[in-house]
Scaffold this active site. Structure first.
Site, short mmCIF file in Angstrom:
data_model
loop_
_atom_site.label_atom_id
_atom_site.label_comp_id
_atom_site.label_asym_id
_atom_site.label_seq_id
_atom_site.Cartn_x
_atom_site.Cartn_y
_atom_site.Cartn_z
N HIS A 17 -26.99 -38.58 35.46
CA HIS A 17 -26.20 -37.36 35.71
C HIS A 17 -25.30 -37.03 34.53
O HIS A 17 -24.83 -35.90 34.42
CB HIS A 17 -25.45 -37.44 37.05
CG HIS A 17 -24.20 -38.24 37.08
ND1 HIS A 17 -24.14 -39.54 37.53
CD2 HIS A 17 -22.94 -37.94 36.72
CE1 HIS A 17 -22.90 -39.99 37.47
NE2 HIS A 17 -22.15 -39.03 36.97
N ASP A 70 -29.70 -44.12 38.39
CA ASP A 70 -28.89 -43.13 37.66
C ASP A 70 -28.62 -43.56 36.21
O ASP A 70 -27.53 -43.95 35.85
CB ASP A 70 -27.57 -42.91 38.41
CG ASP A 70 -26.88 -41.62 38.01
OD1 ASP A 70 -27.25 -41.05 36.96
OD2 ASP A 70 -25.96 -41.18 38.73
N SER A 77 -18.34 -42.50 34.63
CA SER A 77 -19.78 -42.47 34.84
C SER A 77 -20.50 -42.97 33.60
O SER A 77 -20.20 -42.52 32.50
CB SER A 77 -20.25 -41.05 35.10
OG SER A 77 -20.08 -40.74 36.44
N1 ARG Z 1 -20.63 -38.31 42.23
C1 ARG Z 1 -21.05 -38.63 40.90
C2 ARG Z 1 -19.90 -38.49 39.94
O1 ARG Z 1 -18.99 -37.74 40.13
C3 ARG Z 1 -22.11 -37.75 40.38
C4 ARG Z 1 -23.42 -38.01 40.94
C5 ARG Z 1 -24.40 -36.98 40.50
N2 ARG Z 1 -25.41 -36.82 41.51
C6 ARG Z 1 -25.58 -35.70 42.23
N3 ARG Z 1 -26.40 -35.72 43.22
N4 ARG Z 1 -24.94 -34.58 41.96
O2 ARG Z 1 -19.95 -39.10 38.91
#
Ligand code: ARG
Length: 726
Positions: free
Chosen positions: A96, A232, A661
């Site tokens: 992501h 991911d 992330s």
């Molecule tokens: N919640 C994750 C973050 O803020 C992002 C994950 C991305 N995945 C998604 N399905 N949008 O880092």
């Protein structure tokens, strides 16, 4: 967790901070203090490296393998974190985090979002115009050099401008004539300042990514939630000039020889194992007051949820109907959906976990501590009432501001036509300065392809119609700007018709028309263009609404500074950690399960079996590719599985947030065991108050990452580069 854009300046208060005991998992610590503040703790928990091996400014250390990712050559912050995993500059981050770049390289012919991408040689790696990685060279405390130069008699405004000046001097002094990029940042709401010296590499190439059916498995449904089965990760490579120093893209560049790269462990995780996470968390509000939080609950979150929800609904319809549009808007959509769900979860968490009450308790203690002590009364006596006063008026100015921002400014055509504002001025002044328009026109022409590559006018038109209607329905007429009232009147409240007219008659809705216009530019044509006229009006209202909103915030900044200073004075024995602010931090904790609700237990690992269980061919978020199924059925996991099972994700107690992330999850020997990529639903208020029992970091296991690269994609060229610990 990738950082999303919407943020507001609010003030802060960490609640566990007030109690004598801070669980080791809580805290995003500054690496320069690790030896003094955290090392003994970490050693007890299972760290086998010396403090010097993890953070040193003289020798290569673990910190040299951790980078901040940004779109800029002179970053002020980072959207994600990455780690160097080979002696040839190979970098891992989340899928992501690479998503926007993968999307930029994707088209119907090369749908890397859907199919994945694997460079089988250096030559196949794809260059990126706007991607940089920053290595932290060193950091130092410059608080005294700043405060030492300030006189006590300065007004707030003068003081701030003086600080700004000293900060840029301090940055300049350490840049070694531009060799380094230097940033001076405020900590504890302006009670301390630190200087960060970075080396920024701007040639960062795209190397690999799994299909979204792996890298984004579970999609927005599973986002922010456990149990999770997402692979991911994505892969990049940092290049340097032939001499090893940073250089913009060039064929002569060579893969970076890093000072340090992380070995990768295949040993796997057990409950209770030590885990540390390094990276660039973007922002937390652990010192937020009850007043700020009440505002957040009553005004901020509801407006964002409503406005983004509408926009997402419109986008999704078009994206699902046409894959080309799906690719064009994939990255925008993912970012907005992530922020939208974040605020839903946060509001729910604040309510369920009674965070406002917890904040109030802290404030009561603070008030008691002040009472009866004249020095304290003089210094801190007004802090809480300052917050109370400011937040009593802020809500009414906030709504018009956020609605202009996220409704009236939301169609891309509004932004895009504003890019021509300067050009119009130059066309009008062509007599005085005949050269200027041609230069600007050339720059505008250059941007056309990039703009229209990810633009679908019919979708943008629907966004305008839908969100302008929402603005109309939600903002009282007396707060609406005149131009909006006239538009409403002209179209009798039919916003579909309004948007249709604007898009039909503007040059900015089509690439051909923009090109035609630049071939024969006329100031009058711009001045009469309906999208251009609209965008100038919207910009003006935006500036006005922002000014009013800002005015209600006056005084909050100094109250925040004072409040945190007071809390620290009130708890002299407690070690405070600063809120995240996009500077390098270290968090340590352990691999742990949790109990999300009464009678429910969540284990700390998920397996490939769970991917198969969630499969739903009718839902694009839960597609499983046949190749992955074959490997699963044959239990063909190579050295990455154990006892016929393959771990996909795991949980730790580490304290992280957006910006982390892609961060490496590292074991006690300094080896990579996974990549952090999310937080969990039950503790979504965690950025405001850490929840030791409930808050978890969701990680993708390093063995799943390697399994996908090796067994699924057959990218053995990459596996060969890695330092793998069996
Ligand atoms: N919640 C994750 C973050 O803020 C992002 C994950 C991305 N995945 C998604 N399905 N949008 O880092």
């Amino acid at each position: 967790m990738k950082k999303f854009i919407l943020m507001i300046l609010v003030c802060l208060l960490g609640l566990t901070n007030l109690f004598a005991f801070t669980p080791p998992d809580e805290g995003m610590w500054l690496p320069m203090f690790v030896d003094r503040l955290n090392y003994t703790d970490m050693e007890k928990m299972g760290l086998n490296l010396t403090a010097e091996e993890i953070y040193s400014i003289n020798n290569s250390s673990l910190k040299d393998a951790i980078v901040g990712l940004s779109g800029s050559a002179t970053p002020g912050g980072y959207f994600c974190t990455g780690e160097i995993v080979s002696d040839q500059g190979l970098l891992f981050t989340n899928h992501h985090c690479g998503y926007d770049i993968i999307q930029q390289h994707s088209s119907l012919e090369h749908d890397y979002l859907k199919d994945g991408f694997w460079a089988k040689s250096f030559a196949e790696e794809l260059k990126n115009d706007a991607l940089s990685v920053s290595f932290l060279i060193r950091m130092d405390d410059v608080t005294d050099s700043i405060f030492g130069q300030l006189s006590d008699t300065l007004s707030d405004a003068d003081r701030n401008s003086e600080i700004r000046k000293i900060r840029s001097e301090l940055a300049e002094n350490a840049s070694e004539d531009g060799k380094y990029h230097v940033v001076v940042k405020s900590f504890f709401a302006g009670n301390e300042y630190y200087r960060f010296v970075y080396q920024v590499y701007t040639d960062v190439r795209f190397v690999g990514a799994p299909p979204s059916s792996i890298g984004k498995y579970g999609g927005d449904t599973d986002n922010w939630m456990w149990p999770r089965h997402t692979g991911d990760f994505s892969i990049f490579r940092v290049y340097s000039g032939p001499d090893g120093s940073p250089a913009d893209y060039s064929e002569e560049n060579v893969p970076l020889k890093p000072k340090h790269h992380l070995p990768i462990s295949l040993k796997g995780v057990e409950k209770g194992d030590f885990a540390m996470i390094w990276g660039y968390p973007g922002g937390t509000d652990r010192y937020m007051t009850s007043y700020a939080l009440q505002f957040q609950q009553d005004y901020f979150a509801p407006a964002i949820i409503e406005l983004l929800g509408k926009r997402l609904e419109i986008m999704k319809e078009d994206m699902d109907a046409d894959r080309e549009v799906g690719i064009q808007y994939a990255s925008d959509y993912a970012g907005l959906a992530n922020g939208w769900k974040y605020y839903i979860g946060q509001s729910r968490g604040v309510k369920n976990l009674k965070v406002i009450d917890k904040k109030k308790q802290i404030e009561e203690k603070f008030t008691k501590w002040i009472e009866g002590d004249t020095d304290r009364e003089e210094k801190y006596g007004k802090v809480l009432s300052d917050f109370e006063n400011a937040y009593s008026t802020i809500g009414s100015a906030f709504k018009p501001f956020i609605y202009v921002n996220l409704a009236l400014l939301s169609p891309t055509i509004v932004d895009y036509s504003q890019e021509f504002a300067q050009y119009l001025e130059q066309l009008k002044g062509i007599k005085e300065n005949p050269e200027a328009p041609a230069e600007t026109a050339a720059a505008l022409r250059e941007g056309i392809d990039e703009h229209f590559k990810d633009y679908n006018a019919p979708t943008d038109q629907k966004i305008m119609a839908g969100l302008y209607k929402m603005y109309h329905d939600n903002i009282p007429v007396e707060q609406q700007p005149d131009f909006f009232k006239s538009l409403t009147k002209k179209y009798k409240g039919d916003f579909d018709k309004m948007a249709q007219d604007i898009f039909k008659n503007s040059v900015f809705a089509s690439k051909e028309k923009v090109e035609e216009f630049l071939d024969k530019p006329k100031a009058r044509k711009l001045e009469k263009d309906p999208a251009f006229v609209l965008s100038s009006d919207v910009m003006e209202s935006f500036m006005g609404a922002m000014g009013q909103y800002r005015a209600t915030q006056a005084g909050i900044g100094s109250a925040e500074k004072l409040f945190i200073a007071g809390l620290r004075e009130m708890n002299p024995d407690k070690v405070f950690y600063p809120d995240a602010n996009s500077t390098m931090r270290l968090s340590y904790g352990s691999v742990q399960d949790y109990y999300p609700a009464d009678a429910i237990h969540y284990d700390y690992v998920t397996y490939l079996k769970g991917v198969m269980e969630k499969e739903d061919p009718s839902n694009d978020e839960f597609i499983v590719e046949s190749k992955l199924k074959e490997l699963y059925e044959a239990k063909d996991y190579g050295r990455y599985g154990k006892d016929g099972k393959l771990v996909v994700g795991f949980l730790t107690t580490n304290d992280i947030t957006g910006g982390n992330s892609g961060s490496p999850v590292i074991n006690g020997n300094g080896e990579l065991i996974g990549l952090a990529f999310d937080g969990n639903w039950e503790a979504m208020s965690g950025d405001i108050a850490f929840e030791p029992e409930l808050q978890r970091t969701i990680c993708v296991d390093a063995r799943y990452v390697l399994f996908i690269i090796d067994k699924f994609a057959g990218a053995t060229n990459l596996i060969k580069e890695l330092t793998i610990i069996q």
